[in-house]
Design a protein around this motif. Structure first.
Motif, PDB file in Angstrom:
ATOM      1  N   UNK A   1       0.813  -1.208   0.000  1.00  0.00           N
ATOM      2  CA  UNK A   1       0.000   0.000   0.000  1.00  0.00           C
ATOM      3  C   UNK A   1       0.853   1.267   0.000  1.00  0.00           C
ATOM      4  N   UNK A   2       2.102   1.160   0.467  1.00  0.00           N
ATOM      5  CA  UNK A   2       2.963   2.345   0.502  1.00  0.00           C
ATOM      6  C   UNK A   2       3.342   2.829  -0.897  1.00  0.00           C
ATOM      7  N   UNK A   3       3.124   1.983  -1.902  1.00  0.00           N
ATOM      8  CA  UNK A   3       3.406   2.382  -3.275  1.00  0.00           C
ATOM      9  C   UNK A   3       2.258   3.176  -3.888  1.00  0.00           C
ATOM     10  N   UNK A   4       1.143   3.294  -3.167  1.00  0.00           N
ATOM     11  CA  UNK A   4      -0.003   4.041  -3.671  1.00  0.00           C
ATOM     12  C   UNK A   4      -0.869   3.200  -4.597  1.00  0.00           C
ATOM     13  N   UNK A   5      -1.996   3.788  -4.990  1.00  0.00           N
ATOM     14  CA  UNK A   5      -2.900   3.097  -5.901  1.00  0.00           C
ATOM     15  C   UNK A   5      -4.217   2.744  -5.238  1.00  0.00           C
ATOM     16  N   UNK A   6      -5.297   3.490  -5.601  1.00  0.00           N
ATOM     17  CA  UNK A   6      -6.626   3.232  -5.063  1.00  0.00           C
ATOM     18  C   UNK A   6      -7.628   3.338  -6.205  1.00  0.00           C
ATOM     19  N   UNK A   7      -8.697   2.579  -6.104  1.00  0.00           N
ATOM     20  CA  UNK A   7      -9.755   2.595  -7.111  1.00  0.00           C
ATOM     21  C   UNK A   7     -11.082   2.917  -6.436  1.00  0.00           C
ATOM     22  N   UNK A   8     -11.797   3.920  -6.971  1.00  0.00           N
ATOM     23  CA  UNK A   8     -13.105   4.238  -6.402  1.00  0.00           C
ATOM     24  C   UNK A   8     -14.047   3.054  -6.519  1.00  0.00           C
ATOM     25  N   UNK A   9     -14.067   2.411  -7.684  1.00  0.00           N
ATOM     26  CA  UNK A   9     -15.015   1.327  -7.898  1.00  0.00           C
ATOM     27  C   UNK A   9     -14.742   0.162  -6.950  1.00  0.00           C
ATOM     28  N   UNK A  10     -13.467  -0.101  -6.681  1.00  0.00           N
ATOM     29  CA  UNK A  10     -13.143  -1.130  -5.702  1.00  0.00           C
ATOM     30  C   UNK A  10     -13.557  -0.696  -4.304  1.00  0.00           C
ATOM     31  N   UNK A  11     -13.321   0.587  -3.983  1.00  0.00           N
ATOM     32  CA  UNK A  11     -13.736   1.102  -2.684  1.00  0.00           C
ATOM     33  C   UNK A  11     -15.237   1.021  -2.505  1.00  0.00           C
ATOM     34  N   UNK A  12     -15.986   1.275  -3.570  1.00  0.00           N
ATOM     35  CA  UNK A  12     -17.444   1.188  -3.498  1.00  0.00           C
ATOM     36  C   UNK A  12     -17.882  -0.237  -3.185  1.00  0.00           C
ATOM     37  N   UNK A  13     -17.272  -1.202  -3.837  1.00  0.00           N
ATOM     38  CA  UNK A  13     -17.609  -2.602  -3.559  1.00  0.00           C
ATOM     39  C   UNK A  13     -17.280  -2.968  -2.114  1.00  0.00           C
ATOM     40  N   UNK A  14     -16.149  -2.434  -1.617  1.00  0.00           N
ATOM     41  CA  UNK A  14     -15.787  -2.686  -0.227  1.00  0.00           C
ATOM     42  C   UNK A  14     -16.808  -2.111   0.733  1.00  0.00           C
ATOM     43  N   UNK A  15     -17.290  -0.907   0.457  1.00  0.00           N
ATOM     44  CA  UNK A  15     -18.291  -0.275   1.313  1.00  0.00           C
ATOM     45  C   UNK A  15     -19.619  -1.040   1.244  1.00  0.00           C
ATOM     46  N   UNK A  16     -19.992  -1.503   0.062  1.00  0.00           N
ATOM     47  CA  UNK A  16     -21.243  -2.261  -0.068  1.00  0.00           C
ATOM     48  C   UNK A  16     -21.191  -3.544   0.761  1.00  0.00           C
ATOM     49  N   UNK A  17     -20.036  -4.201   0.771  1.00  0.00           N
ATOM     50  CA  UNK A  17     -19.881  -5.406   1.590  1.00  0.00           C
ATOM     51  C   UNK A  17     -20.013  -5.067   3.070  1.00  0.00           C
ATOM     52  N   UNK A  18     -19.406  -3.954   3.471  1.00  0.00           N
ATOM     53  CA  UNK A  18     -19.503  -3.527   4.865  1.00  0.00           C
ATOM     54  C   UNK A  18     -20.950  -3.226   5.238  1.00  0.00           C
ATOM     55  N   UNK A  19     -21.698  -2.600   4.327  1.00  0.00           N
ATOM     56  CA  UNK A  19     -23.101  -2.288   4.608  1.00  0.00           C
ATOM     57  C   UNK A  19     -23.918  -3.552   4.846  1.00  0.00           C
ATOM     58  N   UNK A  20     -23.615  -4.601   4.112  1.00  0.00           N
ATOM     59  CA  UNK A  20     -24.325  -5.867   4.330  1.00  0.00           C
ATOM     60  C   UNK A  20     -24.103  -6.378   5.748  1.00  0.00           C
ATOM     61  N   UNK A  21     -22.851  -6.329   6.209  1.00  0.00           N
ATOM     62  CA  UNK A  21     -22.532  -6.793   7.560  1.00  0.00           C
ATOM     63  C   UNK A  21     -23.114  -5.846   8.610  1.00  0.00           C
ATOM     64  N   UNK A  22     -23.053  -4.542   8.335  1.00  0.00           N
ATOM     65  CA  UNK A  22     -23.592  -3.542   9.249  1.00  0.00           C
ATOM     66  C   UNK A  22     -25.098  -3.720   9.404  1.00  0.00           C
ATOM     67  N   UNK A  23     -25.783  -4.011   8.310  1.00  0.00           N
ATOM     68  CA  UNK A  23     -27.227  -4.175   8.352  1.00  0.00           C
ATOM     69  C   UNK A  23     -27.646  -5.351   9.222  1.00  0.00           C
ATOM     70  N   UNK A  24     -26.855  -6.425   9.207  1.00  0.00           N
ATOM     71  CA  UNK A  24     -27.182  -7.575  10.050  1.00  0.00           C
ATOM     72  C   UNK A  24     -27.070  -7.218  11.526  1.00  0.00           C
TER      73      UNK A  24
END
Length: 264
Positions: free
Chosen positions: A90-113
């Motif tokens: 991660x210290x080399x940098x590099x982030x993707x919004x679309x990947x971050x969105x998928x990560x947040x959607x997964x978290x929302x599923x767990x949060x909702x439970x």
């Protein structure tokens, strides 16, 4: 025309260096927490301060991990195959919004439970909290002199020292800051300030981001190792945004159609 000479390092304390890009993430998460508490304080919101703290913490974790995984898998999969451990560099940098969105959607599923909330209810609540973070991230990209636009002869063109040439380029990071950050926040905050059909706010978020990102991609320089993927103009960012536009439009249509049936 302006030559970009901003130092990407905000604070240096001996060997410790804090980059502006990292600070922008903190600004985005802090804004989401503050705005979330404002929405939770409204009568009948069904949200508490503890829920907001949990939502922001786990959402931040999902955004960072998903963003890194998405960048590696969507944009640098060949390098991942050669060196799977590079996924964790991660210290080399590099982030993707679309990947971050998928990560947040997964978290929302767990949060909702945990809190017994539906996926769409959480999406409608969280969507207006996101654009400030998106805008802050694009400012971080600009300060870091990365993800620049294509060459231009417009008077506000910027010469980025990290670019492969000395040509003035579109400050596409600032275009995204204005569209994905400022304008999208204003529209979503206004739209969600009144009762809307379930899924409508989430749908509008997907539709707006997909459209704004696709629009800016027309002047943003594609990744050098990917280039254009079709027709001499289609970029990976546009390809990943197209499903968001389609799904967002479908969700808005479905939300209002279902609401009309209930009224009838």
């Amino acid at each position: 025309m302006w030559i970009h000479d901003i130092d990407p390092i905000a604070i240096s304390l001996g060997p410790l260096q804090v980059h502006w890009y990292g600070l922008m993430y903190l600004i985005g998460f802090a804004a989401a927490w503050w705005l979330g508490n404002r929405r939770a304080a409204q009568p009948g919101s069904g949200w508490t301060a503890d829920m907001i703290s949990d939502l922001v913490f786990w959402g931040a974790l999902g955004a960072v991990l998903g963003g890194r995984f998405g960048y590696v898998l969507f944009y640098n999969f060949d390098q991942f195959l050669e060196d799977p451990l590079w996924l964790f560099a991660v210290w080399e940098g590099g982030m993707s919004f679309h990947g971050g969105l998928l990560g947040v959607l997964l978290v929302l599923l767990l949060f909702g439970r945990k809190y017994n909330k539906s996926f769409l209810e959480m999406g409608d609540f969280a969507a207006p909290l996101v654009p400030i973070g998106l805008g802050a991230g694009r400012l971080g990209n600009f300060i870091g002199g990365e993800l620049w636009g294509r060459s231009t002869d417009l008077p506000w063109g910027v010469i980025f020292p990290r670019a492969p040439d000395a040509l003035p380029r579109h400050p596409s990071q600032l275009y995204e800051f204005a569209l994905e950050g400022v304008l999208m926040f204003a529209l979503l905050w206004w739209y969600s300030s009144k009762p809307r059909p379930r899924a409508a706010v989430s749908g509008l978020f997907l539709l707006l981001y997909g459209l704004f990102r696709s629009l800016v991609e027309l002047v943003r320089e594609p990744d050098a190792h990917i280039g254009f993927i079709a027709f001499g103009w289609l970029t990976k960012g546009q390809l990943l945004s197209l499903p968001m536009v389609l799904l967002g439009g479908l969700m808005l249509w479905w939300a209002y159609r279902r609401d009309a049936r209930r009224v009838a």
